[in-house]
Design a protein around this motif. Structure first.
Motif, PDB file in Angstrom:
ATOM      1  N   ALA A  86       0.837  -1.206   0.000  1.00 52.01           N
ATOM      2  CA  ALA A  86       0.000   0.000   0.000  1.00 52.01           C
ATOM      3  C   ALA A  86       0.871   1.255   0.000  1.00 52.01           C
ATOM      4  O   ALA A  86       1.870   1.326   0.723  1.00 52.01           O
ATOM      5  CB  ALA A  86      -0.925   0.001   1.210  1.00 52.01           C
ATOM      6  N   PRO A  87       0.521   2.262  -0.773  1.00 50.26           N
ATOM      7  CA  PRO A  87       1.336   3.488  -0.826  1.00 50.26           C
ATOM      8  C   PRO A  87       1.350   4.231   0.514  1.00 50.26           C
ATOM      9  O   PRO A  87       0.401   4.148   1.306  1.00 50.26           O
ATOM     10  CB  PRO A  87       0.638   4.329  -1.905  1.00 50.26           C
ATOM     11  CG  PRO A  87      -0.170   3.362  -2.696  1.00 50.26           C
ATOM     12  CD  PRO A  87      -0.587   2.291  -1.744  1.00 50.26           C
ATOM     13  N   ALA A  88       2.411   4.947   0.751  1.00 57.24           N
ATOM     14  CA  ALA A  88       2.509   5.783   1.950  1.00 57.24           C
ATOM     15  C   ALA A  88       1.363   6.777   1.973  1.00 57.24           C
ATOM     16  O   ALA A  88       1.009   7.380   0.947  1.00 57.24           O
ATOM     17  CB  ALA A  88       3.847   6.515   1.959  1.00 57.24           C
ATOM     18  N   GLY A  89       0.751   6.925   3.137  1.00 51.99           N
ATOM     19  CA  GLY A  89      -0.331   7.886   3.299  1.00 51.99           C
ATOM     20  C   GLY A  89      -1.687   7.428   2.806  1.00 51.99           C
ATOM     21  O   GLY A  89      -2.691   8.137   2.991  1.00 51.99           O
ATOM     22  N   SER A  90      -1.757   6.243   2.199  1.00 51.85           N
ATOM     23  CA  SER A  90      -3.012   5.812   1.579  1.00 51.85           C
ATOM     24  C   SER A  90      -4.067   5.380   2.592  1.00 51.85           C
ATOM     25  O   SER A  90      -5.239   5.218   2.228  1.00 51.85           O
ATOM     26  CB  SER A  90      -2.748   4.660   0.606  1.00 51.85           C
ATOM     27  OG  SER A  90      -2.197   3.535   1.292  1.00 51.85           O
ATOM     28  N   LYS A 125      -8.363   5.891   8.068  1.00 52.57           N
ATOM     29  CA  LYS A 125      -9.048   4.614   7.909  1.00 52.57           C
ATOM     30  C   LYS A 125      -8.633   3.615   8.996  1.00 52.57           C
ATOM     31  O   LYS A 125      -7.600   3.764   9.642  1.00 52.57           O
ATOM     32  CB  LYS A 125      -8.747   4.025   6.531  1.00 52.57           C
ATOM     33  CG  LYS A 125      -9.257   4.880   5.375  1.00 52.57           C
ATOM     34  CD  LYS A 125      -8.901   4.264   4.031  1.00 52.57           C
ATOM     35  CE  LYS A 125      -9.411   5.135   2.888  1.00 52.57           C
ATOM     36  NZ  LYS A 125      -9.055   4.571   1.562  1.00 52.57           N
ATOM     37  N   ILE A 126      -9.478   2.607   9.165  1.00 51.18           N
ATOM     38  CA  ILE A 126      -9.142   1.456  10.001  1.00 51.18           C
ATOM     39  C   ILE A 126      -8.658   0.356   9.073  1.00 51.18           C
ATOM     40  O   ILE A 126      -9.396  -0.096   8.193  1.00 51.18           O
ATOM     41  CB  ILE A 126     -10.347   0.966  10.821  1.00 51.18           C
ATOM     42  CG1 ILE A 126     -10.822   2.046  11.788  1.00 51.18           C
ATOM     43  CG2 ILE A 126     -10.002  -0.320  11.576  1.00 51.18           C
ATOM     44  CD1 ILE A 126     -12.124   1.700  12.516  1.00 51.18           C
ATOM     45  N   ALA A 127      -7.411  -0.073   9.234  1.00 52.98           N
ATOM     46  CA  ALA A 127      -6.866  -1.143   8.396  1.00 52.98           C
ATOM     47  C   ALA A 127      -7.352  -2.497   8.924  1.00 52.98           C
ATOM     48  O   ALA A 127      -7.404  -2.730  10.127  1.00 52.98           O
ATOM     49  CB  ALA A 127      -5.344  -1.101   8.411  1.00 52.98           C
ATOM     50  N   PHE A 128      -7.719  -3.366   7.999  1.00 50.09           N
ATOM     51  CA  PHE A 128      -8.115  -4.738   8.335  1.00 50.09           C
ATOM     52  C   PHE A 128      -7.207  -5.686   7.562  1.00 50.09           C
ATOM     53  O   PHE A 128      -7.216  -5.702   6.329  1.00 50.09           O
ATOM     54  CB  PHE A 128      -9.587  -4.979   7.990  1.00 50.09           C
ATOM     55  CG  PHE A 128     -10.000  -6.427   8.013  1.00 50.09           C
ATOM     56  CD1 PHE A 128      -9.630  -7.272   9.057  1.00 50.09           C
ATOM     57  CD2 PHE A 128     -10.779  -6.958   6.990  1.00 50.09           C
ATOM     58  CE1 PHE A 128     -10.016  -8.600   9.074  1.00 50.09           C
ATOM     59  CE2 PHE A 128     -11.186  -8.289   7.003  1.00 50.09           C
ATOM     60  CZ  PHE A 128     -10.785  -9.108   8.050  1.00 50.09           C
ATOM     61  N   LEU A 144       2.928  -1.178  10.808  1.00 48.43           N
ATOM     62  CA  LEU A 144       3.052  -0.868   9.392  1.00 48.43           C
ATOM     63  C   LEU A 144       1.842  -0.071   8.908  1.00 48.43           C
ATOM     64  O   LEU A 144       1.987   0.924   8.175  1.00 48.43           O
ATOM     65  CB  LEU A 144       3.200  -2.166   8.599  1.00 48.43           C
ATOM     66  CG  LEU A 144       3.354  -2.038   7.091  1.00 48.43           C
ATOM     67  CD1 LEU A 144       4.564  -1.176   6.727  1.00 48.43           C
ATOM     68  CD2 LEU A 144       3.462  -3.424   6.450  1.00 48.43           C
ATOM     69  N   ALA A 145       0.654  -0.490   9.329  1.00 44.00           N
ATOM     70  CA  ALA A 145      -0.555   0.239   8.914  1.00 44.00           C
ATOM     71  C   ALA A 145      -0.542   1.666   9.457  1.00 44.00           C
ATOM     72  O   ALA A 145      -0.899   2.618   8.739  1.00 44.00           O
ATOM     73  CB  ALA A 145      -1.801  -0.509   9.399  1.00 44.00           C
ATOM     74  N   GLY A 202      -0.686   5.734   7.742  1.00 44.38           N
ATOM     75  CA  GLY A 202      -1.758   6.678   8.035  1.00 44.38           C
ATOM     76  C   GLY A 202      -2.965   6.101   8.732  1.00 44.38           C
ATOM     77  O   GLY A 202      -3.885   6.856   9.089  1.00 44.38           O
ATOM     78  N   ALA A 203      -3.031   4.770   8.961  1.00 44.09           N
ATOM     79  CA  ALA A 203      -4.217   4.184   9.580  1.00 44.09           C
ATOM     80  C   ALA A 203      -4.399   4.717  11.000  1.00 44.09           C
ATOM     81  O   ALA A 203      -3.426   4.860  11.747  1.00 44.09           O
ATOM     82  CB  ALA A 203      -4.094   2.666   9.616  1.00 44.09           C
ATOM     83  N   ILE A 204      -5.640   4.987  11.377  1.00 42.70           N
ATOM     84  CA  ILE A 204      -5.908   5.481  12.739  1.00 42.70           C
ATOM     85  C   ILE A 204      -6.122   4.330  13.719  1.00 42.70           C
ATOM     86  O   ILE A 204      -6.124   4.536  14.936  1.00 42.70           O
ATOM     87  CB  ILE A 204      -7.116   6.432  12.768  1.00 42.70           C
ATOM     88  CG1 ILE A 204      -8.384   5.750  12.233  1.00 42.70           C
ATOM     89  CG2 ILE A 204      -6.810   7.691  11.948  1.00 42.70           C
ATOM     90  CD1 ILE A 204      -9.644   6.597  12.408  1.00 42.70           C
ATOM     91  N   ALA A 205      -6.313   3.111  13.184  1.00 39.89           N
ATOM     92  CA  ALA A 205      -6.451   1.912  14.008  1.00 39.89           C
ATOM     93  C   ALA A 205      -6.286   0.707  13.090  1.00 39.89           C
ATOM     94  O   ALA A 205      -6.352   0.837  11.851  1.00 39.89           O
ATOM     95  CB  ALA A 205      -7.804   1.850  14.715  1.00 39.89           C
ATOM     96  N   THR A 206      -6.079  -0.462  13.712  1.00 44.15           N
ATOM     97  CA  THR A 206      -5.910  -1.701  12.937  1.00 44.15           C
ATOM     98  C   THR A 206      -6.711  -2.809  13.587  1.00 44.15           C
ATOM     99  O   THR A 206      -6.714  -2.952  14.817  1.00 44.15           O
ATOM    100  CB  THR A 206      -4.432  -2.121  12.880  1.00 44.15           C
ATOM    101  OG1 THR A 206      -3.659  -1.083  12.261  1.00 44.15           O
ATOM    102  CG2 THR A 206      -4.257  -3.403  12.089  1.00 44.15           C
TER     103      THR A 206
END
Length: 476
Positions: A157-161, A165-168, A195-196, A200-204
């Motif tokens: 995934a690109p930086a900042g993408s 968002k919440i990464a799953f 990594l997430a 930029g992810a706010i949670a995982t």
């Protein structure tokens, strides 16, 4: 020409008859065992078979620890009660020099834990925080899901993408006898949240690193880069994670509300519990056998790792009752393994100057031992151990032994020999780090087989003249 061919055939045939006899003549006949070796092998077999018929000590330990203490989260009051319980039990079993060796650590504890899909298919999900997770605000966060079927997809995934968002992150872990599926799926827990967050992810949230299909999420530690701010990180039960995958497959944006409010307590005390079986030759160098006393806080830590402490202690008790072995045997009930192997590191720091000849650990549940691997040079010794274990259905592996987490520091410091008694891990990750890790999952017959295997191996290894310390005993 025909005559020449016949002569050559005859010569080859004659040589084929002669070569085996030459090879046999050049191969020394196996050396018959001495009377002392026969007596020793008989004693090992008798002790092994006696252990196979009696699980009193092992069962009393795993039942007592899970009943009278229960969960034993590292650094908490519950772990302190477990140390006191362990010392009292080891004293009652007449082990020598039983003591608690304390150390301090930073302690993390969980708080509120909820997850729900807000849209397009509103429903609640079963989640638990990963160890060292950051926290959401008390009211939680609501954000769209960014889905990654594998860890590799997240890495690409690109930086900042993932901003806002919440990464799953998912995976397809499969059960394996040797537990290798854990190494495949583990990065989803170990490093994916960091990594997430870096993207930029706010949670995982992750699919639990486990193999069951129960609605029980699997916890376990995650890690963060130096200086990185930890974000909220949780594991969904596998059924909920698969439900989320089906929602996402419908092609609509999915929004989740997540509440995770763990906190750090600051510096608290943990510690190791140590006990000794004196050797007949105190200068021969010690064998250290380890388990870990702490557990995660969702279940009662029966398979992880009260059973390991029960197995090594019951085996050592039988050996002590039989008069001990040449090498001293040291029991290490390590603290704070689950949250960072602090007990193993503390043991290495405190005892790195003492002579050790061998390290072993039991920390893979209580299913039957099926394989033995070695990291020691002497082939005759490996053969003797394998022969003592064979009647228990244990085969000799072709891989190298590595030991467990809690003996890692002493192995690295002294290049100590290692023997691994590998338990069947086919179902281990159905229970690992879940609320299902409870006493009823332990089969007493399998527990007895484990103790018998440890008795057999330790009796052979404990009397082995081939094992010599890499570090001289104190006083030399």
């Amino acid at each position: 020409m025909k005559t020449l061919r016949l002569a050559l055939v005859a010569s080859v045939a004659s040589l084929a008859l002669v070569l085996p006899s030459i090879a046999l003549a050049q191969t020394a006949a196996p050396k018959p065992p001495t009377p002392g070796e026969v007596t020793a092998a008989k004693a090992v077999a008798e002790a092994r078979d006696a252990a196979l018929a009696d699980d009193t000590v092992a069962w009393d330990i795993v039942e007592g620890l899970t009943t009278e203490v229960g969960q034993r989260m590292a650094g908490t009051e519950a772990e302190a009660r477990a140390r006191a319980w362990a010392k009292a039990r080891l004293d009652s079993l007449d082990f020598k020099s039983v003591r608690i060796e304390p150390y301090n650590m930073q302690t993390w504890v969980r708080g509120a834990e909820t997850a729900e899909i807000v849209s397009p298919f509103p429903q609640k999900m079963a989640i638990t925080a990963l160890g060292r997770s950051g926290a959401t605000p008390p009211e939680g966060i609501t954000a769209p899901i960014a889905y990654f079927p594998t860890y590799a997809d997240l890495a690409a995934a690109p930086a900042g993408s993932l901003k806002g968002k919440i990464a799953f992150i998912s995976h397809n872990m499969q059960p394996t006898q040797d537990g290798s599926g854990y190494g495949f799926a583990g990065p989803a827990r170990w490093t994916a949240p960091a990594l997430a967050a870096s993207k930029g992810a706010i949670a995982t949230v992750i699919k639990s690193v486990g193999t069951d299909l129960h609605r029980n999420p699997h916890t376990g530690n995650t890690g963060w880069a130096d200086g990185q701010t930890a974000t909220a990180a949780g594991a969904l039960s596998r059924p909920d994670a698969e439900n989320l995958e089906r929602m996402l497959a419908r092609g609509k944006p999915v929004t989740m509300k997540l509440v995770l409010t763990p906190r750090w307590l600051g510096e608290t005390q943990s510690g190791n519990v140590i006990a000794e079986v004196p050797g007949t030759d105190p200068r021969a160098g010690a064998i250290v056998i380890a388990c870990h006393l702490d557990s995660w806080d969702l279940g009662t830590g029966a398979i992880d790792d009260a059973s390991g402490c029960a197995i090594i202690t019951a085996a050592a008790k039988r050996i002590m009752a039989a008069g001990g072995t040449r090498h001293p045997i040291r029991l290490l009930w390590a603290g704070a393994e689950e949250v960072g192997v602090f007990g193993g590191a503390a043991y290495g720091k405190a005892h790195g100057g003492e002579a050790h000849v061998l390290a072993m650990e039991s920390d893979f549940g209580a299913d039957r031992v099926w394989r033995v691997n070695f990291n020691l040079a002497d082939e005759a010794l490996k053969t003797r151990v394998a022969q003592a274990l064979a009647p228990l259905g244990i085969t000799r592996g072709t891989g190298e032994a590595h030991g467990g987490a809690d003996v890692g520091a002493i192995i690295e410091a002294q290049q100590t020999a290692v023997v691994d008694l590998s338990q069947d891990g086919t179902h281990y990750f159905d229970l690992h780090h879940t609320s299902d890790d409870t006493l009823d999952k332990i089969d007493p017959a399998d527990l007895r087989q484990n103790v018998a295997a440890w008795v057999a191996a330790l009796m052979v290894l404990g009397n082995a003249p081939e094992l010599a310390p890499a570090v001289a005993p104190h006083g030399e």
